[in-house]
Write an enzyme that holds these catalytic residues in place. Structure first.
Site, PDB file in Angstrom:
ATOM      1  CG  ASP A 105      60.062  38.536   3.961  1.00 61.77           C
ATOM      2  OD1 ASP A 105      59.144  40.163   4.558  1.00 61.77           O
ATOM      3  OD2 ASP A 105      59.827  37.452   4.208  1.00 61.77           O
TER       4      ASP A 105
ATOM      5  CG  HIS B 181      58.077  41.067   7.756  1.00 64.02           C
ATOM      6  ND1 HIS B 181      57.449  40.150   7.026  1.00 64.02           N
ATOM      7  CD2 HIS B 181      57.408  42.162   8.840  1.00 64.02           C
ATOM      8  CE1 HIS B 181      56.306  39.808   7.832  1.00 64.02           C
ATOM      9  NE2 HIS B 181      56.711  40.499   9.026  1.00 64.02           N
TER      10      HIS B 181
ATOM     11  NE  ARG C   3      58.642  28.271   2.381  1.00 59.73           N
ATOM     12  CZ  ARG C   3      58.411  28.989   3.355  1.00 59.73           C
ATOM     13  NH1 ARG C   3      59.180  29.989   3.833  1.00 59.73           N
ATOM     14  NH2 ARG C   3      57.302  29.056   3.236  1.00 59.73           N
TER      15      ARG C   3
ATOM     16  CG  ASN D 227      52.006  38.569   9.006  1.00 59.22           C
ATOM     17  OD1 ASN D 227      51.705  39.395   9.315  1.00 59.22           O
ATOM     18  ND2 ASN D 227      53.459  38.272   9.315  1.00 59.22           N
TER      19      ASN D 227
ATOM     20  CG  HIS E  69      58.843  33.134   1.056  1.00 61.74           C
ATOM     21  ND1 HIS E  69      60.517  33.605   2.659  1.00 61.74           N
ATOM     22  CD2 HIS E  69      58.329  33.739   1.099  1.00 61.74           C
ATOM     23  CE1 HIS E  69      59.854  34.822   2.959  1.00 61.74           C
ATOM     24  NE2 HIS E  69      58.791  35.096   2.286  1.00 61.74           N
TER      25      HIS E  69
ATOM     26  CG  ASN F 158      61.773  33.284   5.467  1.00 59.90           C
ATOM     27  OD1 ASN F 158      62.386  32.985   4.009  1.00 59.90           O
ATOM     28  ND2 ASN F 158      61.072  33.531   5.845  1.00 59.90           N
TER      29      ASN F 158
ATOM     30  CG  ASP G  68      55.205  36.816   0.932  1.00 55.82           C
ATOM     31  OD1 ASP G  68      56.302  36.124   0.787  1.00 55.82           O
ATOM     32  OD2 ASP G  68      54.546  37.469   1.870  1.00 55.82           O
TER      33      ASP G  68
ATOM     34  CG  HIS H 298      59.346  38.652  -1.266  1.00 57.06           C
ATOM     35  ND1 HIS H 298      58.463  39.468  -0.145  1.00 57.06           N
ATOM     36  CD2 HIS H 298      58.750  37.350  -0.607  1.00 57.06           C
ATOM     37  CE1 HIS H 298      58.424  39.447   0.870  1.00 57.06           C
ATOM     38  NE2 HIS H 298      58.905  37.785   0.740  1.00 57.06           N
TER      39      HIS H 298
ATOM     40  CG  HIS I 137      53.396  27.698   4.438  1.00 54.11           C
ATOM     41  ND1 HIS I 137      54.739  27.002   5.480  1.00 54.11           N
ATOM     42  CD2 HIS I 137      52.972  28.112   4.056  1.00 54.11           C
ATOM     43  CE1 HIS I 137      54.270  28.808   5.681  1.00 54.11           C
ATOM     44  NE2 HIS I 137      53.698  29.390   4.764  1.00 54.11           N
TER      45      HIS I 137
HETATM   46 ZN   LIG Z   1      57.510  39.046   5.224  1.00 58.27          ZN
END
Ligand SMILES: [Zn+2]
Lengths: 335, 434
Positions: B155, B182, B67, B281, B65, B97, B308, B63, B312
């Site tokens: 997710d 999620h 980007r 989250n 991200h 995502n 996760d 998991h 950012h």
């Molecule tokens: Zn999530």
């Protein structure tokens, strides 16, 4: 330094008294630099604040502006509309001879969050001594202190649902004028607790003074684990105000109904509106507070709001300026 | 880059064989070619002295991200995969995502091309369950799986409509892939930004009730029961959710769970100062929830740790707590944080920890299980468990610095990561060991 000696000559009697205030409380106020909430105010600081506010209130009656903060510039930075609190801070600063600039950002369309640091940086760079900040996000004042706390003094004029220390201090001052000892006094706070920074700062301050705090509101407007703050929580207003010495009525935002937190304004009025009939349950000499602006006939009946015998709303406004003068003076005056 | 490497004197921890041995490893042509005691270095071999270190299969994170695309300011596949390598990972699974969302063959192909040209380790993309992550129409799952999607997930959001979730779980059977959940009820979460409880009451911040996760888990479990499709719950944070999943597993439902290093190590009590680096989250929960997560690791309910990793920009995280985006980075610190919280705290042993970070997650998504057997891919990480270090996010590889462990002292450090026989990360501490 030279300015200080020069101006003392022109100070009124009360202003001189204020400038001569000394002791542990005064030292602690100067050391703290910022006022973010009421939860870390020591009893010495509280006593000093009351004393200073008393002098300021007398200055307001008899004197014109005094050059106590003549070299200081205070910026009122309001990201959220509040004519009342902003004017109160503005008057307070002007009465102490400070230069005041008002920065109204409430209507600006600039992306929030980006501006809080950017604007803070700009004003700090301009050499402003103090930022009086109102922001709709909890924690916004602490954020400014973290970024610029070394360069500018921060006074939290309300951050989200979190804190409104000057309001709690002025409420305390108003109670103290009536009743010097709050230890054991029953104080009721009624209405939308979840979204109220006034409630939070008052709970933090009054519980430390040993007040017996009772809260009442619909369960949907009482935040989680509230009773762990050392207060008694009710859903019926009658239980909270019974024999209460002071009752603080909170403003109900009309949007709470649209958010589905209460079924209707009518039901809220029926269950929680403070009026003369309910006042009979309270102590005989009970006084009613409201932080303003009031929704007349919603959370408080028209007649009670205007009943000077019980309603302290006007006194709160007057004491607001005095307490904010005290806060500004204690934080900003240098020795 | 040398093509032949001999790793000497280390403690081999093979999570596939569940065995620890003091042996040496010889790597060539991207594979492990020999394992044994006292291997002699050949002329053209680079020797890594792994004395007092652990030698583990490369870590796997299911998991992250990564980007890239329109969000390169947060992270791109190069910086993200470098950060992963620095954390000991040789395989990471990247969520869908992105902007634009990985929901079509066009976008997924583009993403795969970027992975091929920029990533320094294996990055396996997840494709969206629904178009635009809107929770309405299914994506072309079969086509996306054939292209290279290793799993499906919306997710960042739940698939809230249970009819859509039911169809997704039916349809996904054709791909043999897993859907990653999620689990969150958005109405109950209600725009909150931290765990709902005493702390949110004190701070005056809108809370996210634990029920928002548990309710979603309960509902989704019934759809799994209905469809009998394998289902994976990611970043579970509440004790009550674990109770439901534990019972479902006992009943034979094909459900698995992962947990993040931050939910294992931090609680809502740390939020006192409105630090946006602690805003994620699901949010940090209570000490009781944290204890339940550790318990679920011990009893096997949770079979994987996943970061996760959610980069950012500094600007976004400098907003006020309510306005800042959810998510923290985690790749570079995952091992050290979990080692301290789980192994040094004596909850589990090192073999179990590394299993949770290698074969455990690989098995959840049916990825190739990493191992130290001759013939296996030379994906390896070398760890010094005794190394004390201070994480400096600014000096790290991730483009983002939103880590709660920034400037914090950590125990145990990944010293070297080898991907397909190539060194893709080595800490300066390793230099003296060549
Ligand atoms: Zn999530």
């Amino acid at each position: 330094m030279t300015e200080q000696t020069f101006s003392t000559v022109h100070l009124s009697q009360k202003a001189k008294e204020l400038s001569k205030l000394d002791g542990l409380g005064v030292q602690l106020w100067r050391k703290r630099r910022h006022l973010l909430d009421t939860d870390d105010l020591s009893s010495d600081e509280l006593t000093t604040a009351l004393h200073a506010a008393m002098l300021c209130k007398e200055m307001m009656k008899s004197d014109g502006p005094q050059a106590l903060l003549a070299e200081k510039t205070v910026a009122n930075l309001f990201y959220e509309n509040s004519t009342r609190t902003r004017s109160s801070f503005e008057l307070a600063a002007k009465r102490l001879g400070a230069t005041v600039i008002n920065v109204d950002i409430a209507s600006s369309s600039v992306a929030k969050g980006e501006t809080i640091i950017d604007t803070g940086r700009t004003l700090t760079a301009m050499g402003v001594d103090a930022l009086v900040q109102r922001h709709n996000c909890s924690g916004a004042a602490l954020q400014i202190v973290r970024e610029f706390g070394e360069d500018v003094q921060v006074i939290n004029a309300g951050d989200g649902w979190h804190a409104h220390p000057s309001q709690a201090l002025l409420d305390y001052f108003t109670m103290w004028e009536i009743c010097k000892e709050l230890n054991g006094a029953k104080i009721a706070i009624v209405g939308d607790i979840t979204h109220s920074r006034v409630a939070r700062s008052n709970i933090a301050l009054l519980s430390r003074l040993g007040a017996d705090i009772h809260l009442a509101g619909p369960p949907t407007l009482l935040p989680d684990d509230l009773s762990k703050l050392g207060v008694t929580v009710h859903t019926q207003i009658e239980a909270a105000i019974e024999n209460a010495r002071f009752i603080m009525v909170l403003r109900l935002q009309l949007e709470r109904q649209q958010q589905g937190l209460i079924p209707s304004i009518g039901e809220y009025k029926r269950l929680y509106r403070m009026d003369h009939a309910r006042l009979k349950l309270a102590a005989d000499n009970c006084k009613v507070f409201h932080p303003g602006p009031m929704n007349r006939d919603l959370e408080i009946s028209n007649s009670l709001a205007d009943d000077a015998k019980h309603s302290l709303v006007r006194v709160q406004v007057q004491n607001g300026v005095a307490m904010r003068m005290a806060i500004l003076y204690l934080l900003l005056s240098s020795r | 880059m040398t093509r032949k490497i001999l790793i000497k004197n280390g403690l081999l921890i093979d999570t596939l064989e569940q065995k620890e041995t003091k042996e040496d490893l010889r790597l060539a042509d991207g594979e492990i070619i020999e394992r044994g005691s006292g291997l002699k270095a050949a002329q053209d071999e680079e020797v890594i002295d792994a004395h007092a270190c652990w030698v583990s299969p490369g870590l796997v994170d299911i998991h992250t991200h990564m980007r890239d695309l329109a969000q390169k300011d947060k992270e791109d596949l190069h910086s993200g995969s470098k950060a992963a390598a620095a954390g000991g990972f040789t395989t990471v699974v990247a969520m869908a995502n992105t902007e634009p969302v990985l929901d079509s063959s066009n976008t997924l192909s583009l993403y795969l091309q970027k992975i091929a040209s920029q990533a320094v380790i294996e990055v396996l993309p997840v494709a969206a369950v629904t178009k635009g992550l809107l929770g309405e129409e299914l994506t072309n799952m079969v086509e996306l799986a054939q292209l290279g999607a290793v799993a499906f997930s919306d997710d960042g959001k739940p698939v809230q409509n249970l009819v859509v979730l039911r169809r997704a779980l039916q349809y996904v059977k054709m791909t043999g892939k897993v859907i990653i959940s999620h689990a969150e009820d958005l109405n109950l979460a209600g725009g909150g930004c931290m765990h709902e409880g005493l702390m949110s009451t004190k701070l005056g911040l809108p809370g996210i009730t634990s029920a928002s996760e548990t309710v979603a888990v309960a509902r989704e479990l019934e759809i799994v029961r209905l469809t009998e499709s394998p289902y994976h719950f990611t970043h579970i944070s509440c004790a009550a959710s674990l109770d439901l999943i534990r019972r479902a597993q006992a009943e034979g439902l094909p459900v698995t769970v992962d947990v993040t290093p931050h939910h294992l190590s931090l609680t809502v009590d740390s939020l006192e100062n409105y630090d946006t680096k602690l805003k994620m989250n699901p949010p940090l929960r209570t000490g009781k929830d944290r204890a339940a997560l550790i318990e679920a690791i011990k009893d096997g309910t949770i079979s994987a740790i996943a970061t996760d990793h959610a980069p950012h920009s500094g600007l976004e995280k400098s907003r006020s707590f309510t306005e800042a985006p959810f998510g923290i980075t985690g790749l570079e610190t995952a091992f050290s944080v979990c080692y301290s919280e789980l192994v040094l705290a004596k909850h589990i042993d090192r073999l179990k920890l590394l299993t949770l970070m290698t074969s455990g997650p690989a098995q959840v998504l049916d990825l190739q299980t990493p191992s130290l057997r001759p013939g296996a891919r030379a994906n390896i990480c070398i760890i010094d468990p005794n190394y004390q270090w201070t994480y400096e996010a600014e000096e790290g590889y991730s483009r983002a610095h939103n880590s709660p462990w920034d400037k914090k002292e950590l125990s145990g450090k990944v010293l070297c990561t080898i991907f397909k026989g190539q060194i893709v990360f080595q800490a300066s501490q390793l230099a003296g060991r060549h």
